[in-house]
Structures are given as structure tokens and as C-alpha cells.
Design an enzyme around this catalytic site. Structure first.
Site, PDB file in Angstrom:
ATOM      1  N   LYS A 205      32.295  -7.239 -38.336  1.00  0.00           N
ATOM      2  CA  LYS A 205      33.279  -8.231 -37.895  1.00  0.00           C
ATOM      3  C   LYS A 205      32.867  -8.796 -36.541  1.00  0.00           C
ATOM      4  O   LYS A 205      32.287  -8.099 -35.704  1.00  0.00           O
ATOM      5  CB  LYS A 205      34.660  -7.573 -37.795  1.00  0.00           C
ATOM      6  CG  LYS A 205      35.777  -8.506 -37.347  1.00  0.00           C
ATOM      7  CD  LYS A 205      37.123  -7.788 -37.292  1.00  0.00           C
ATOM      8  CE  LYS A 205      38.234  -8.700 -36.816  1.00  0.00           C
ATOM      9  NZ  LYS A 205      39.552  -8.028 -36.794  1.00  0.00           N
TER      10      LYS A 205
ATOM     11  N   SER B 207      42.990 -10.477 -39.174  1.00  0.00           N
ATOM     12  CA  SER B 207      41.874 -11.258 -38.672  1.00  0.00           C
ATOM     13  C   SER B 207      40.506 -10.826 -39.206  1.00  0.00           C
ATOM     14  O   SER B 207      39.511 -11.519 -38.988  1.00  0.00           O
ATOM     15  CB  SER B 207      41.846 -11.177 -37.142  1.00  0.00           C
ATOM     16  OG  SER B 207      41.560  -9.853 -36.697  1.00  0.00           O
TER      17      SER B 207
ATOM     18  N   SER C 232      45.348  -6.587 -39.038  1.00  0.00           N
ATOM     19  CA  SER C 232      44.087  -7.288 -39.255  1.00  0.00           C
ATOM     20  C   SER C 232      43.090  -6.569 -40.155  1.00  0.00           C
ATOM     21  O   SER C 232      42.108  -7.172 -40.580  1.00  0.00           O
ATOM     22  CB  SER C 232      43.421  -7.589 -37.908  1.00  0.00           C
ATOM     23  OG  SER C 232      44.188  -8.511 -37.185  1.00  0.00           O
TER      24      SER C 232
END
Length: 522
Positions: A130, A206, A230
Site C-alpha cells: 500500500k 483506503s 481502511s
């Protein structure tokens, strides 16, 4: 970052006969309906179906067995996944930067280690990172034009140190919403990310790109992080497992509402991943000692008392989501569990207290940075700034968040764990049908903009309650070709209870990413 523009080496289709046999066996495996939770292959439209190289969706155990036996290699895996990225990422747009040359060097080193009998725990296994995991020489841009020209990192975060030590191969970085603050990922920096299950819908956020990359077969594992849902939201939107650990289990930052965590298509893979990144690091004072070992095998949960909260005061679930949850409850009851409905007392009206409390931590520096550069922001970021601008984010707001935390914690103890329930279940999202494109007009996206995009999410109270571990487990395909997930919440610091439940759950349903149950990219 010239590697982001380089093409991978051509995939070698002349694979060993043993791998051909593995492919044939995997594709011909019978479909066994264990519980009715997951949709059968016939329930998922074939429109847009794409060929599947089984290496791209193989489990960690399957891959390591093939690598050790010489039936395939880490280089074969990486080439197959690079080929898939190049063919399909234009449809879902889940990658910021590729690092294929560096990854190929890592894969060749792993190949040599297998030949020497020196394989490490994740030797040759691909892990998508990520865009909040710093790695030496890589840029971390927070999904924003403001940081597209940021200098490459000079130090790894702790999780990357652990992945490198375990032999993981890291081929690319994944997309996020700007500053990690939305349920999806549309940014002026990288465009819109979509879930491969249905291109009209959001992959969650996210950790948007991480979830989409897993569902797409671009990597075997992916890192996530969670400060409002997230990890859990993209796990739900992409049909994968995600673990929001007790704060401190994984060496992350010092902000208690935020933590790194693993994401994987299979529960067993989640265990492998977590066992690599769990434990202390000199880079994080908050990491818990000693490290917790996560077993590979777990006993059944027959006789467990389980609570379920619909979170109705946060968001009302759609009929399709309710039906999926109730099917899951029936499966649990058939397995000998007692499942009762409870109300923990969470309320949507408390969201601003949570949000301002979060912004009263060091995370709030993004508001100052963003406010000074509004002309470069994605449209929804200005709406978020306007929402938080009305109230300061300082000591009073931090104090209010702490008071809310104390009240929520007491309610959960009195209504759930104090009454003998072992696990609490909640839907992850009220609906999976969230549009991917967040650049549409406000009029079309008003519900999505409510609460920084968390208007549909039932996750954020557990970032206040950050000592409660949570595994997000798939419910299967729920509606409009979209998967959904369920939060499995354990008592404080009882991480292994959530894993024991998830292990049992994974055997109670027919898994996605098998027997024709793959994303259609349509």
C-alpha cells in the site's frame, strides 16, 4: 521512478509438465457447496470473464510446495502476475508504481534459495505494498499531487523490514484515496480505482488498490492499514480477508487509532502473513512484547455464544446485505453456535467526535498541508476540509474522543463480553453498491460524501476501540456481482479468538477465487 514505465520480461509459457498438471487439476476441481454462503459459478455472470493462470490465485502453501518441489519457481509466479497486471490493470487501475526489475531480482534470489534449501517463511511470495509503506528508494505519495515529486524513502517502515527478512517479493505499490481519507480511490494524481468484481463499484478504501490487486490476482498478499475501516472496507468490497489487529500487534505508528495489517484471499494465507509482520521492532515503541504466534490450525467453535449488532444507528443495511448476514447466522447456528442480536449503542451522530479526535493526533497535519494547496486537491478533499474546518482539532477534541471511547468501551463490555459472548459480529458496509468514480457531482454522491465517505461504513467505532482485534471475513457474492464482508470482533487483546472464528468460517463456506468464482472485470 523509471521502473514504473518499464515492461516486464515476456512470460514463458513453456512451463514444466508438473505445473501443467497442477493447472489442470486446479481448474477441474469439483465445486462443493458447504453452506450456501458463496454464490455458485452459475450465479456470477460470465460477461467479461478472463483467462485465469492458477499461479496468480494459488495459496501460499500451494506455491511454496511447488517451489520446493521444483514444479514452479518464484520467477514463474512473478512473470505470470506481471503478465496479468499488464493485461488487466488498465481496467481497474490499482497500481501507482511498478518495481518489476527489482522484484525479478528478488524472485531469482528466492529461486536460488529454494535450490539451496534455505527458503524463508514467505520466500518468493509476492506482496503488494500500500502507498503508505515506505521502502528505500520508493516514493510514498499519499495519493496526492502534493507528494508526486516527493524524494524516495531512505528507510523502510518496520513491516517492510520484516517482509524483506521473510523473503517476500514486492513488485508494485497500490492506490489510495488522497491522504487515505475516503471509501474508494479517485485522485487527480492517479485516477479512479475499481473493483474487478464490478467496474462500476468502489474497491473500498483506503487500502483500495491492495484489495483490488488481490481480487485481480496481481499479487498473492497485500499490505493494508486501518484508521477508520481502511483494511476492512476494501476486504469487504473485494471478497478477501483483512485483519485489523489490536493496536501494537504489528509495529506501526504511535497513533492508537491507526495500524498496519495483512490482507489475503484465503484465511490460511492471512495466518502466514501475520506471523511474518507481528511483533516488536526498534522502529515502533508501541509494538507489543512478546510477539504473538498465530497457529495454523484451530479447534471448532461449536458451543460458542456469539453476538450480532446490525449497527442500525450508524447506517441501515440493505435487504441484500441483511439476507447475507442472516444466511451466515444460520450456518453458525447449524454448526452449534448460539447467536443473539445485541445493540452496542453506536451512533452516527458520534462520527464527528471520532473524526475530530483523530485529527487532534499527528494525522491532523494533513489538514494544514491540504488547506494550503486546495487548488491541487481531489474534489472530495475540499469537502472533507470544509467538514473539519468548523471545529478545531485540539486538546478539547481529543478529550471528547477519549470520553466517547470510554463510553463505547463500557457499553461493549456490559452488553457483549460481560454477558459471556465470545465474538461480536457486524456488517462491514451497509451496501456494496458504492460508485467507484468519486469525481461525479455532489448531487449524485451526497450519501457517499456523508462522513468523509464513511456514511455507509460500520467500521469507525472500532478505531476508537483500537484494542479490540477484528478479522473481516467474506460473505460471498451478495448483489450485482459484488462481494461483501462481515466484521468479526474479539474481546480486547483476544486476537486468537478472531482467528479461530475466521478459520472455522473459511471451512463453512465455498471460497471465492476457486471453481469459476472469479472477478469478471466487467
Amino acid at each position: 521512478m523509471d521502473e514504473s514505465k518499464k515492461k516486464s520480461e515476456t512470460w514463458n509459457s513453456s512451463m514444466p509438465i508438473e505445473r501443467r498438471s497442477f493447472t489442470a487439476a486446479l481448474m477441474a476441481a469439483p465445486f462443493v457447496m458447504k453452506s450456501g454462503l458463496a454464490a455458485a459459478a452459475s450465479d456470477i455472470p460470465a460477461v467479461g470473464a478472463v483467462p485465469v493462470d492458477p499461479l496468480c490465485y494459488a495459496s501460499v502453501d500451494e506455491l511454496k510446495a511447488m517451489f520446493q518441489a521444483g514444479k514452479a519457481s518464484p520467477v514463474d509466479l512473478l512473470k505470470a502476475q506481471i503478465k496479468r497486471v499488464e493485461a488487466l490493470n488498465p481496467k481497474i487501475n490499482c497500481i501507482t508504481y511498478t518495481h518489476f526489475d527489482q522484484a525479478m531480482r528478488e524472485a531469482r534470489e528466492s529461486e536460488a534459495r529454494y535450490r539451496r534449501g534455505e527458503a524463508r517463511p514467505l520466500e518468493g511470495i509476492t506482496v503488494a505494498l500500500k502507498d503508505d509503506c515506505s521502502r528505500v528508494g520508493w516514493k510514498t505519495t499519499q495519493g496526492s499531487l502534493l507528494f508526486k515529486d516527493t524524494p524516495p524513502a531512505t528507510e523502510n517502515v518496520a513491516v517492510v523490514d520484516m517482509l524483506e527478512a521473510a523473503g517476500a517479493v514486492m513488485p508494485f505499490q497500490t492506490t489510495v484515496p488522497e491522504f487515505y481519507l475516503f471509501v474508494g480511490a479517485s485522485t487527480r494524481a492517479y485516477g479512479t480505482t475499481r473493483t474487478p468484481w464490478n467496474l462500476e463499484h468502489s474497491p473500498g478504501g483506503s487500502s483500495a488498490g491492495s484489495g483490488a490487486a488481490l481480487a485481480a490476482g496481481f499479487a498473492t498478499l497485500a499490505t493494508g492499514s486501518d484508521m477508520g475501516g481502511s483494511i476492512r472496507l476494501p476486504a469487504s468490497q473485494n471478497g478477501v480477508y483483512g485483519y485489523r489487529p489490536t493496536h501494537g500487534r504489528v509495529a506501526s505508528g504511535e497513533v492508537a487509532m491507526w495500524t498496519h495489517g495483512p490482507m489475503a484471499r484465503r484465511f490460511d494465507d492471512l495466518v502466514h502473513f501475520q506471523n511474518v509482520i507481528v511483533g516488536p521492532s526498534e522502529k515502533s515503541m508501541a509494538a507489543i512484547r512478546p510477539r504473538l504466534d498465530y497457529p495454523a490450525q484451530y479447534r471448532d467453535i461449536s458451543g460458542w455464544r456469539i453476538a450480532m449488532d446490525w449497527g442500525a444507528d450508524i447506517a441501515k443495511v440493505t435487504p441484500a446485505m441483511k439476507e447475507a448476514m442472516l444466511k451466515g447466522v444460520k450456518v453458525l447456528r447449524d454448526a452449534g453456535c448460539v447467536v443473539d442480536e445485541v445493540d452496542c449503542g453506536f451512533s452516527k451522530k458520534d462520527f464527528d467526535t471520532f473524526a475530530h479526535g483523530l485529527m487532534a493526533t499527528s494525522i491532523g497535519t494533513i489538514v494544514e498541508i491540504a488547506n494550503g494547496n486546495r487548488d491541487q486537491l481531489s474534489p472530495y478533499m475540499t469537502d472533507i476540509l470544509d467538514r473539519v474546518a468548523g471545529t478545531a482539532s485540539g486538546p478539547r477534541e481529543a478529550d471528547a474522543a477519549e470520553a466517547l471511547l470510554a463510553r463505547y468501551h463500557l457499553q461493549v463490555q456490559q452488553r457483549v463480553y460481560g454477558k459471556g459472548y465470545r465474538i461480536l459480529l457486524m456488517p462491514t458496509l451497509a451496501t456494496s453498491l458504492i460508485g467507484a468514480d468519486m469525481f461525479k457531482s455532489k448531487e449524485k454522491n451526497v450519501p457517499l460524501l456523508d462522513g468523509c465517505g464513511l456514511g455507509y461504513a460500520l467500521t469507525w467505532p472500532w478505531n476508537l476501540l483500537n484494542r479490540y482485534p477484528i478479522v473481516d471475513v467474506p460473505l460471498g457474492i451478495v448483489e450485482d456481482r459484488m462481494p461483501a464482508g462481515m466484521q468479526v470482533i474479539g474481546q480486547t487483546f483476544s486476537d486468537l479468538d478472531t482467528f479461530q472464528f475466521a478459520s472455522n468460517w473459511s471451512r463453512m463456506q465455498s471460497p471465492l477465487f476457486a471453481d469459476g468464482r472469479f472477478p469478471t472485470f466487467a
